[in-house]
Motif scaffolding. Structure first.
Motif, PDB file in Angstrom:
ATOM      1  N   ALA A 200       0.724  -0.922   0.134  1.00 45.76           N
ATOM      2  CA  ALA A 200       0.117  -0.078  -0.012  1.00 45.76           C
ATOM      3  C   ALA A 200       0.606   1.288   0.226  1.00 45.76           C
ATOM      4  CB  ALA A 200      -1.048   0.011   1.170  1.00 45.76           C
ATOM      5  N   ASP A 201       0.408   2.287  -0.725  1.00 44.38           N
ATOM      6  CA  ASP A 201       1.152   3.556  -0.599  1.00 44.38           C
ATOM      7  C   ASP A 201       0.873   4.191   0.876  1.00 44.38           C
ATOM      8  OD1 ASP A 201       1.485   3.770  -3.591  1.00 44.38           O
ATOM      9  OD2 ASP A 201      -0.566   3.920  -3.651  1.00 44.38           O
ATOM     10  N   ILE A 202      -0.231   4.034   1.384  1.00 46.67           N
ATOM     11  CA  ILE A 202      -0.378   4.713   2.839  1.00 46.67           C
ATOM     12  C   ILE A 202      -1.275   3.813   3.627  1.00 46.67           C
ATOM     13  CG2 ILE A 202      -1.268   6.639   4.052  1.00 46.67           C
ATOM     14  CD1 ILE A 202      -0.502   8.411   2.123  1.00 46.67           C
ATOM     15  N   ALA A 203      -1.017   3.633   4.849  1.00 42.14           N
ATOM     16  CA  ALA A 203      -1.897   2.986   5.895  1.00 42.14           C
ATOM     17  C   ALA A 203      -2.143   3.840   6.787  1.00 42.14           C
ATOM     18  CB  ALA A 203      -0.966   2.027   6.734  1.00 42.14           C
ATOM     19  N   VAL A 204      -3.520   4.021   6.907  1.00 44.99           N
ATOM     20  CA  VAL A 204      -4.187   4.874   7.846  1.00 44.99           C
ATOM     21  C   VAL A 204      -4.606   4.088   9.144  1.00 44.99           C
ATOM     22  CG1 VAL A 204      -5.829   6.824   8.530  1.00 44.99           C
ATOM     23  CG2 VAL A 204      -4.943   6.467   6.046  1.00 44.99           C
ATOM     24  N   MET A 205      -3.776   4.029  10.297  1.00 39.37           N
ATOM     25  CA  MET A 205      -3.717   3.426  11.494  1.00 39.37           C
ATOM     26  C   MET A 205      -4.632   4.070  12.497  1.00 39.37           C
ATOM     27  SD  MET A 205      -2.382   0.870  10.077  1.00 39.37           S
ATOM     28  CE  MET A 205      -2.327  -0.457  11.539  1.00 39.37           C
ATOM     29  N   SER A 206      -5.396   3.270  13.151  1.00 41.37           N
ATOM     30  CA  SER A 206      -5.961   3.574  14.511  1.00 41.37           C
ATOM     31  C   SER A 206      -5.523   2.877  15.741  1.00 41.37           C
ATOM     32  CB  SER A 206      -7.629   3.537  14.383  1.00 41.37           C
ATOM     33  OG  SER A 206      -8.050   2.324  14.193  1.00 41.37           O
ATOM     34  N   CYS A 207      -6.191   3.122  16.849  1.00 44.56           N
ATOM     35  CA  CYS A 207      -5.676   2.632  18.302  1.00 44.56           C
ATOM     36  C   CYS A 207      -6.869   2.759  19.134  1.00 44.56           C
ATOM     37  CB  CYS A 207      -4.681   3.200  18.704  1.00 44.56           C
ATOM     38  SG  CYS A 207      -4.715   4.969  19.169  1.00 44.56           S
ATOM     39  N   ASP A 208      -6.689   2.188  20.294  1.00 41.86           N
ATOM     40  CA  ASP A 208      -7.713   2.157  21.555  1.00 41.86           C
ATOM     41  C   ASP A 208      -7.144   3.221  22.278  1.00 41.86           C
ATOM     42  OD1 ASP A 208      -9.942   0.179  20.817  1.00 41.86           O
ATOM     43  OD2 ASP A 208      -8.263  -1.011  20.754  1.00 41.86           O
ATOM     44  N   VAL A 239      -4.316   8.078  13.137  1.00 40.90           N
ATOM     45  CA  VAL A 239      -5.418   8.911  13.505  1.00 40.90           C
ATOM     46  C   VAL A 239      -5.876   8.483  14.894  1.00 40.90           C
ATOM     47  CG1 VAL A 239      -6.229   9.340  10.985  1.00 40.90           C
ATOM     48  CG2 VAL A 239      -7.025   7.289  12.178  1.00 40.90           C
ATOM     49  N   ALA A 240      -5.829   9.478  15.683  1.00 51.52           N
ATOM     50  CA  ALA A 240      -6.238   9.288  17.228  1.00 51.52           C
ATOM     51  C   ALA A 240      -6.640  10.604  17.724  1.00 51.52           C
ATOM     52  CB  ALA A 240      -5.218   8.516  18.013  1.00 51.52           C
ATOM     53  N   ASP A 241      -7.956  10.771  18.270  1.00 49.62           N
ATOM     54  CA  ASP A 241      -8.343  11.758  18.994  1.00 49.62           C
ATOM     55  C   ASP A 241      -7.897  11.753  20.251  1.00 49.62           C
ATOM     56  OD1 ASP A 241     -10.703  10.792  20.707  1.00 49.62           O
ATOM     57  OD2 ASP A 241     -11.182   9.780  19.114  1.00 49.62           O
ATOM     58  N   GLY A 242      -7.790  13.124  20.756  1.00 48.86           N
ATOM     59  CA  GLY A 242      -7.143  13.263  22.361  1.00 48.86           C
ATOM     60  C   GLY A 242      -7.640  12.380  23.450  1.00 48.86           C
ATOM     61  N   ALA A 243      -9.071  12.107  23.121  1.00 50.60           N
ATOM     62  CA  ALA A 243      -9.582  11.291  24.583  1.00 50.60           C
ATOM     63  C   ALA A 243      -8.767  10.077  24.600  1.00 50.60           C
ATOM     64  CB  ALA A 243     -11.002  11.194  24.195  1.00 50.60           C
ATOM     65  N   LYS A 244      -8.377   9.497  23.507  1.00 47.60           N
ATOM     66  CA  LYS A 244      -7.556   8.119  23.739  1.00 47.60           C
ATOM     67  C   LYS A 244      -6.249   8.389  24.416  1.00 47.60           C
ATOM     68  CE  LYS A 244      -9.828   6.205  19.460  1.00 47.60           C
ATOM     69  NZ  LYS A 244      -9.414   5.613  18.265  1.00 47.60           N
ATOM     70  N   SER A 245      -5.803   9.551  24.701  1.00 50.47           N
ATOM     71  CA  SER A 245      -4.958   9.878  25.514  1.00 50.47           C
ATOM     72  C   SER A 245      -4.866   9.712  26.931  1.00 50.47           C
ATOM     73  CB  SER A 245      -4.033  11.077  24.961  1.00 50.47           C
ATOM     74  OG  SER A 245      -4.915  12.184  25.527  1.00 50.47           O
ATOM     75  N   LEU A 246      -6.187   9.711  27.279  1.00 50.19           N
ATOM     76  CA  LEU A 246      -6.640   9.605  28.689  1.00 50.19           C
ATOM     77  C   LEU A 246      -6.918   8.348  28.968  1.00 50.19           C
ATOM     78  CD1 LEU A 246      -8.900  12.683  28.638  1.00 50.19           C
ATOM     79  CD2 LEU A 246      -6.583  12.562  29.205  1.00 50.19           C
ATOM     80  N   ARG A 247      -6.775   7.304  27.979  1.00 49.08           N
ATOM     81  CA  ARG A 247      -7.247   5.978  28.440  1.00 49.08           C
ATOM     82  C   ARG A 247      -5.829   5.044  28.347  1.00 49.08           C
ATOM     83  NH1 ARG A 247     -11.788   5.571  23.756  1.00 49.08           N
ATOM     84  NH2 ARG A 247     -12.986   7.120  24.342  1.00 49.08           N
ATOM     85  N   ARG A 248      -5.984   3.922  28.831  1.00 47.99           N
ATOM     86  CA  ARG A 248      -5.100   2.804  28.749  1.00 47.99           C
ATOM     87  C   ARG A 248      -5.635   1.681  27.784  1.00 47.99           C
ATOM     88  NH1 ARG A 248      -2.589   0.253  32.565  1.00 47.99           N
ATOM     89  NH2 ARG A 248      -4.323   0.355  34.046  1.00 47.99           N
ATOM     90  N   SER A 249      -4.821   0.661  27.416  1.00 50.38           N
ATOM     91  CA  SER A 249      -5.182  -0.584  26.856  1.00 50.38           C
ATOM     92  C   SER A 249      -4.227  -1.568  26.851  1.00 50.38           C
ATOM     93  CB  SER A 249      -5.516  -0.423  25.139  1.00 50.38           C
ATOM     94  OG  SER A 249      -6.281  -1.525  24.799  1.00 50.38           O
ATOM     95  N   LEU A 250      -4.473  -2.706  26.438  1.00 53.05           N
ATOM     96  CA  LEU A 250      -3.640  -3.873  26.774  1.00 53.05           C
ATOM     97  C   LEU A 250      -2.193  -4.202  25.882  1.00 53.05           C
ATOM     98  CD1 LEU A 250      -6.487  -6.394  27.510  1.00 53.05           C
ATOM     99  CD2 LEU A 250      -5.268  -5.121  29.099  1.00 53.05           C
ATOM    100  N   MET A 251      -2.400  -4.021  24.582  1.00 55.84           N
ATOM    101  CA  MET A 251      -1.216  -4.466  23.759  1.00 55.84           C
ATOM    102  C   MET A 251      -0.555  -3.091  23.036  1.00 55.84           C
ATOM    103  SD  MET A 251      -1.232  -7.326  20.933  1.00 55.84           S
ATOM    104  CE  MET A 251       0.421  -7.334  19.969  1.00 55.84           C
ATOM    105  N   ALA A 252       0.626  -2.870  23.231  1.00 60.11           N
ATOM    106  CA  ALA A 252       1.197  -1.815  22.368  1.00 60.11           C
ATOM    107  C   ALA A 252       1.702  -2.561  20.995  1.00 60.11           C
ATOM    108  CB  ALA A 252       2.398  -1.393  22.838  1.00 60.11           C
TER     109      ALA A 252
END
Length: 284
Positions: A200-208, A239-252
């Motif tokens: 792919a030319d670009i991967a647009v990635m998300s996260c929890d 792509v990740a809105d700032g609310a996700k910086s206030l959370r934690r999740s399990l796997m990096a």
């Protein structure tokens, strides 16, 4: 003939016996019932990770107005995040450990996600091959891509694929497999192996969730898919809105520094993320 009740007391006749009831008893009972209801709601959200107001009203057999008041109370305790039509469980440690329902995620931070999607679109052009990671920000992005021509899109998100097939000039590759009933995304390792065959030319990635420690998701299966998506692309957008910086999740699944461009919102404390000199940061 019954004696009138003394002021501040309520007399309930029972077989001609007058029982004096403390007027604060009703309030104390009501408070107990309210707390019990909120405990049930909190436990349900903790188990399910997210729920709609309608769903919770049916659970405890009360009105939607009452549920909204209960959710406000739980949000004040930093246990939940209210979103339009429902809530997401955060808990005291703000840990996202399970999948969040896609209809709840779609309305959470929706305006922020729309701003992020508009900025991403500016970096894309017709004829590209894109890997679109699963997630509601990319679902919004998919809607904005319909004005393009001759895109090839690889995704493991059913909702994204169903949106993009409406443009007849697009080639849409859905990494089908066993689908999650909650997020409508593929979740088996066969899809990961298939993804590795593409470029792919670009991967647009998300996260929890994201932090200085990395970019996180909720399971090994999701992490494996995201890692593969990162590897097949020439450039990588987060792509990740700032609310996700206030959370934690399990796997990096990677570090923020692994991305060429990081699209976020004003809520994000960029200084807390460490050195991002090699990553373009776009605050939307």
């Amino acid at each position: 003939m019954r004696t009138p009740a003394p002021q501040g007391r309520c007399i309930i006749p029972t077989n001609d016996i007058c029982v004096k009831v403390d007027p604060t008893l009703r309030e104390r009972v009501q408070a107990m019932l309210t707390q019990e209801r909120r405990d049930i709601i909190a436990n349900y959200l903790k188990d399910k990770q997210s729920a709609t107001v309608i769903e919770l009203a049916k659970l405890v057999n009360t009105s939607q107005v009452t549920i909204r008041k209960d959710l406000t109370n739980l949000e004040e305790q930093n246990l939940v995040q209210k979103v339009y039509g429902g809530a997401i469980w955060l808990g005291k440690d703000h840990l996202i450990a399970e999948e969040i329902k896609s209809d709840i995620k779609l309305v959470s931070q929706k305006q922020e996600k729309e701003r992020i999607a508009r900025q991403v679109v500016k970096r894309l052009h017709s004829g590209m091959t894109l890997f679109l990671d699963a997630g509601t920000t990319n679902q919004i992005l998919a809607q904005q891509l319909l004005s393009f021509e001759h895109l090839t899109i690889i995704t493991w998100d059913l909702e994204i694929a169903l949106t993009l097939v409406n443009n007849l000039s697009f080639k849409v590759i859905l990494l089908a497999g066993e689908l999650s009933n909650i997020t409508k995304t593929s979740r088996d390792y066969a899809s990961v192996e298939r993804l590795k065959q593409f470029r792919a030319d670009i991967a647009v990635m998300s996260c929890d969730a994201f932090s200085r420690q990395g970019v996180f998701t909720t399971s090994n299966e999701k992490g494996a898919m995201k890692e593969a998506g990162m590897k097949i692309a020439e450039r990588r957008f987060l792509v990740a809105d700032g609310a996700k910086s206030l959370r934690r999740s399990l796997m990096a699944y990677d570090k923020i520094q692994a991305f060429d461009c990081f699209f976020t919102t004003e809520e994000t404390d960029l200084e807390a993320l460490g050195d991002l000199a090699g990553t373009e940061v776009v605050v939307c």
